[in-house]
Design a protein around this motif. Structure first.
Motif, mmCIF file in Angstrom:
data_model
loop_
_atom_site.group_PDB
_atom_site.id
_atom_site.type_symbol
_atom_site.label_atom_id
_atom_site.label_comp_id
_atom_site.label_asym_id
_atom_site.label_seq_id
_atom_site.Cartn_x
_atom_site.Cartn_y
_atom_site.Cartn_z
ATOM 1 N N HIS A 134 0.709 -1.281 0.047
ATOM 2 C CA HIS A 134 -0.009 -0.028 0.053
ATOM 3 C C HIS A 134 0.935 1.351 -0.015
ATOM 4 C CE1 HIS A 134 -3.104 -2.910 1.246
ATOM 5 N NE2 HIS A 134 -3.752 -2.238 0.527
ATOM 6 N N TYR A 145 -6.470 -0.613 -8.546
ATOM 7 C CA TYR A 145 -6.667 -1.404 -7.448
ATOM 8 C C TYR A 145 -8.096 -1.332 -6.920
ATOM 9 C CZ TYR A 145 -5.770 -2.750 -2.664
ATOM 10 O OH TYR A 145 -5.722 -3.534 -1.337
ATOM 11 N N GLN A 146 -8.700 -0.025 -6.922
ATOM 12 C CA GLN A 146 -10.072 0.012 -6.086
ATOM 13 C C GLN A 146 -11.139 -0.618 -7.160
ATOM 14 O OE1 GLN A 146 -10.577 0.799 -2.711
ATOM 15 N NE2 GLN A 146 -8.497 0.371 -3.060
ATOM 16 N N MET A 149 -10.660 -4.438 -7.533
ATOM 17 C CA MET A 149 -11.236 -5.141 -6.519
ATOM 18 C C MET A 149 -12.745 -5.089 -6.641
ATOM 19 S SD MET A 149 -9.026 -6.131 -4.508
ATOM 20 C CE MET A 149 -7.945 -6.240 -5.767
ATOM 21 N N GLY A 177 -11.696 -2.075 5.640
ATOM 22 C CA GLY A 177 -10.880 -2.386 4.324
ATOM 23 C C GLY A 177 -11.973 -2.323 3.158
ATOM 24 N N SER A 179 -13.098 -0.956 0.832
ATOM 25 C CA SER A 179 -12.744 -0.414 -0.595
ATOM 26 C C SER A 179 -14.124 0.357 -1.257
ATOM 27 C CB SER A 179 -12.425 -1.537 -1.551
ATOM 28 O OG SER A 179 -12.170 -0.943 -2.818
ATOM 29 N N HIS A 180 -14.834 -0.370 -2.241
ATOM 30 C CA HIS A 180 -15.997 0.018 -3.088
ATOM 31 C C HIS A 180 -17.297 0.002 -2.489
ATOM 32 C CE1 HIS A 180 -15.657 -4.118 -2.989
ATOM 33 N NE2 HIS A 180 -14.460 -4.209 -3.544
ATOM 34 N N TYR A 183 -19.834 -5.183 -0.812
ATOM 35 C CA TYR A 183 -20.213 -5.884 0.077
ATOM 36 C C TYR A 183 -21.294 -5.448 1.230
ATOM 37 C CZ TYR A 183 -17.231 -9.345 -1.873
ATOM 38 O OH TYR A 183 -16.526 -10.189 -2.801
ATOM 39 N N ASP A 200 -11.764 2.614 4.878
ATOM 40 C CA ASP A 200 -10.595 2.504 4.108
ATOM 41 C C ASP A 200 -9.324 3.487 4.164
ATOM 42 O OD1 ASP A 200 -8.771 1.230 2.233
ATOM 43 O OD2 ASP A 200 -10.630 0.243 1.532
ATOM 44 N N LEU A 201 -8.339 3.181 3.853
ATOM 45 C CA LEU A 201 -7.311 4.108 3.775
ATOM 46 C C LEU A 201 -7.678 5.439 2.955
ATOM 47 C CD1 LEU A 201 -4.254 1.948 2.944
ATOM 48 C CD2 LEU A 201 -4.837 2.689 5.333
ATOM 49 N N ALA A 204 -7.481 5.039 -0.955
ATOM 50 C CA ALA A 204 -8.437 4.163 -1.269
ATOM 51 C C ALA A 204 -9.937 4.784 -1.538
ATOM 52 C CB ALA A 204 -8.549 2.908 -0.343
ATOM 53 N N ASN A 227 -7.502 4.417 9.191
ATOM 54 C CA ASN A 227 -6.670 3.227 9.454
ATOM 55 C C ASN A 227 -7.101 2.067 10.371
ATOM 56 O OD1 ASN A 227 -4.345 1.205 9.610
ATOM 57 N ND2 ASN A 227 -2.802 3.077 8.972
ATOM 58 N N ALA A 228 -7.194 1.044 10.007
ATOM 59 C CA ALA A 228 -8.008 0.072 10.857
ATOM 60 C C ALA A 228 -6.952 -0.397 11.807
ATOM 61 C CB ALA A 228 -8.253 -1.158 9.906
ATOM 62 N N ILE A 244 -13.205 -8.584 4.594
ATOM 63 C CA ILE A 244 -13.186 -9.435 3.424
ATOM 64 C C ILE A 244 -11.877 -9.020 2.723
ATOM 65 C CG2 ILE A 244 -14.548 -9.994 1.663
ATOM 66 C CD1 ILE A 244 -16.892 -9.374 2.777
ATOM 67 N N GLY A 245 -10.986 -10.017 2.692
ATOM 68 C CA GLY A 245 -9.621 -9.955 1.776
ATOM 69 C C GLY A 245 -8.909 -9.048 2.397
HETATM 70 C C1 LIG Z 1 -7.794 -6.515 -1.228
HETATM 71 S S1 LIG Z 1 -8.604 -5.270 -0.972
HETATM 72 C C2 LIG Z 1 -10.148 -5.793 -0.394
HETATM 73 C C3 LIG Z 1 -11.281 -4.832 -0.626
HETATM 74 C C4 LIG Z 1 -12.795 -5.405 -0.290
HETATM 75 N N1 LIG Z 1 -12.915 -5.819 0.898
HETATM 76 C C5 LIG Z 1 -13.004 -6.486 -1.332
HETATM 77 O O1 LIG Z 1 -13.145 -7.655 -0.685
HETATM 78 O O2 LIG Z 1 -13.309 -6.339 -2.446
HETATM 79 C C6 LIG Z 1 -8.001 -4.593 0.708
HETATM 80 C C7 LIG Z 1 -8.469 -3.292 0.966
HETATM 81 O O3 LIG Z 1 -7.982 -2.812 2.418
HETATM 82 C C8 LIG Z 1 -7.635 -1.869 2.594
HETATM 83 N N2 LIG Z 1 -6.670 -1.635 3.438
HETATM 84 C C9 LIG Z 1 -5.291 -2.139 3.589
HETATM 85 N N3 LIG Z 1 -4.894 -1.735 4.763
HETATM 86 C C10 LIG Z 1 -5.658 -1.112 5.467
HETATM 87 C C11 LIG Z 1 -5.740 -0.359 6.810
HETATM 88 N N4 LIG Z 1 -4.619 -0.532 7.540
HETATM 89 N N5 LIG Z 1 -6.963 0.169 7.190
HETATM 90 C C12 LIG Z 1 -7.978 0.360 6.413
HETATM 91 N N6 LIG Z 1 -8.046 -0.404 5.133
HETATM 92 C C13 LIG Z 1 -6.876 -0.728 4.578
HETATM 93 C C14 LIG Z 1 -7.092 -1.575 0.981
HETATM 94 O O4 LIG Z 1 -6.832 -0.007 0.851
HETATM 95 C C15 LIG Z 1 -8.042 -2.125 0.305
HETATM 96 O O5 LIG Z 1 -9.144 -1.420 -0.148
#
Ligand SMILES: C[S@@+](CC[C@H](N)C(=O)[O-])C[C@H]1O[C@@H](n2cnc3c(N)ncnc32)[C@H](O)[C@@H]1O
Length: 343
Positions: A134, A145-146, A149, A177, A179-180, A183, A200-201, A204, A227-228, A244-245
Motif C-alpha cells: 500500500h 486497485y479499487q 477489487m 478495508g 474499498s468500493h 459487500y 478504508d485508507l 483508497a 486506518n484500521a 473481506i480479503g
Molecule cells: C484486497 S482489498 C479488499 C477490498 C474489499 N474488502 C473486497 O473484498 O473487495 C484490501 C482493502 O483493504 C484496504 N486496507 C489495507 N490496509 C488497510 C488499513 N490499515 N486500514 C483500512 N483499510 C486498509 C485497502 O486499501 C483495500 O481497499
C-alpha cells in the motif's frame, strides 16, 4: 504448457527444460494478455471481426507488432481467427470487454504493479522483509486497485451477503478495508434496517468513492477514511463487522489487536465475520494456487493467507464465540469465519 502429445511426453519424461517453458513462455503468456488489455485490444474487437490493421488503428498501436501479437492470443484461446479477421471468443467476451458486467480489465491493469512487486521476490527472500503493497502506489495504480477489487466482486456479493450472519434488527455495520463498499451495499439491500460505514485508507476512499456512488445507496452506505490498525472503533456501536480479503495484509499480532478492538465495538449479540482466501493445506500439486497466493501475499503484504482455525483463535482471544467456518465458491473459494459476542 504442452501444445501436442509429443511435447507433453517430452515434458513428462523430463527431456526438455520445463523451467524455461514455465518462466519464459509462462511470462510471455502473462504479458501478452495484459498488454492486449492495456491497449484496449479486446474492446477494439468487440464490435465485430476486424483485421490486424483495423485493430492496430483502433488501438493506436503499431500494425507490425499488433500483427505479431494476435496469433498468440488466438493460440491462447482469447481470440478466434478466420482468414485475416479476428474476433472475440467466449472467454474474452465475458471477462475482457470493458462493457461486460464481468470485466476484470482493471484487475489486470493492477497486475502491472503486482508483477513489479513480484519481480523483487529475490529481495524479499534475502531480507525476509515484505514489500509494503500500500505504499508507493501512484494515483493510477490506486484507481486500478479499487476498480479491480470491485470488478472481482461481480456475481458474488449476493452469495457473500447471504452467508454473513447479521443479528435480527441490526442497524449498524462496519466494513473494514471495504474499498468500493459492494459487500456493504449487498448486506444493506438484504437487511433493510442496516446502514454501513466503509472504512478504508484515505487514498483508497478517494478512488473508491465514485464506485460506491454508482450503487446509489446515499447515506446508508458511507465511506470513512482512516486506518484500521490505528483507529479506535468505539464501544458497542456496531451489530456486525466484516473484513473481506484484508486480513492477509495484517500480521498475526495485528489481526489479534484488530479483533480485540472489533469485539469492543460490537454490541452484545453482534458478529465479526472475517473472510479470507484458503490457506494451503500441506504440500503437493493440488495446493499450487493456495501456495502461490500465500507467497504473493507474504511478499506484497504483511503476512499471507490465514486458516479458519487461526481466525477463530483471534476471535476466541477477544472473547468472541467462533462459529463453524463456512466455505464459499466465491473468489475461487473464500472462507468465512464468524465470531459472536455474548449477550
Ligand atoms: C484486497 S482489498 C479488499 C477490498 C474489499 N474488502 C473486497 O473484498 O473487495 C484490501 C482493502 O483493504 C484496504 N486496507 C489495507 N490496509 C488497510 C488499513 N490499515 N486500514 C483500512 N483499510 C486498509 C485497502 O486499501 C483495500 O481497499
Amino acid at each position: 504448457m504442452a501444445s501436442n502429445p509429443l511435447e507433453w511426453l517430452l515434458i513428462k519424461s523430463n527431456l526438455i527444460a520445463r523451467p524455461v517453458l514455465d518462466t519464459q513462455v509462462g511470462g510471455t503468456y502473462v504479458q501478452v494478455i495484459m498488454a492486449a488489455v492495456k491497449v484496449g485490444l479486446f474492446d477494439a474487437v468487440a464490435a465485430g471481426p476486424a483485421t490486424a490493421e483495423k485493430i492496430a488503428a483502433d488501438c493506436g498501436t503499431h500494425p507490425a507488432s499488433t500483427a505479431k501479437l494476435l496469433p498468440s492470443l488466438v493460440a491462447s484461446g482469447y481470440l478466434r481467427a478466420s482468414g485475416d479477421q479476428y474476433e472475440l471468443t467466449k472467454l474474452s467476451r465475458k471477462w475482457l470487454v470493458t462493457t461486460s458486467p464481468h470485466a476484470v480489465n482493471d484487475k489486470l491493469l493492477l497486475q502491472f504493479y503486482e508483477l513489479g512487486l513480484m519481480q523483487r521476490a529475490d529481495e524479499y527472500l534475502r531480507s525476509g522483509k515484505p514489500l509494503d503493497f500500500h505504499t508507493g502506489m501512484t494515483d493510477d495504480v490506486w484507481d486500478s486497485y479499487q476498480r479491480g477489487m470491485k470488478a472481482l466482486t461481480h456475481g458474488q456479493t449476493g452469495m457473500v451477503a447471504k452467508a454473513v450472519p447479521v443479528p435480527e434488527g441490526a442497524t449498524d455495520l462496519l466494513d473494514i478495508g471495504g474499498s468500493h463498499g459492494a459487500y456493504s451495499v449487498a448486506l444493506c439491500r438484504r437487511h433493510p434496517s442496516l446502514r454501513a460505514v466503509v472504512l478504508d485508507l484515505p487514498d483508497a476512499v478517494r478512488h473508491a468513492a465514485p464506485l460506491l456512488a454508482e450503487d446509489g445507496m446515499g447515506d446508508r452506505v458511507r465511506h470513512q477514511a482512516g486506518n484500521a490498525l490505528t483507529d479506535d472503533f468505539g464501544e458497542e456501536c456496531y451489530d456486525a463487522v466484516i473484513i473481506i480479503g484484508v486480513a492477509h495484509h495484517f500480521s498475526d499480532a495485528q489481526n489479534r489487536e484488530l479483533t480485540a478492538k472489533v469485539a469492543r465495538a460490537l454490541r452484545p449479540g453482534g458478529v465479526y465475520t472475517i473472510a479470507e482466501f484458503p490457506a494451503s493445506k500441506g504440500q503437493g500439486k493440488a495446493q499450487q494456487l493456495a501456495a502461490l497466493r500465500d507467497f504473493y501475499f507474504a511478499l506484497a503484504s504483511e503476512s499471507g493467507t490465514w486458516s479458519p482455525s487461526r481466525m477463530a483463535a483471534w476471535q476466541r482471544a477477544a472473547g468472541l464465540k467462533p462459529a463453524k467456518p463456512v466455505r464459499l465458491a466465491a473468489s475461487g473459494g473464500l472462507n468465512l469465519q464468524s465470531g459472536i459476542k455474548s449477550r
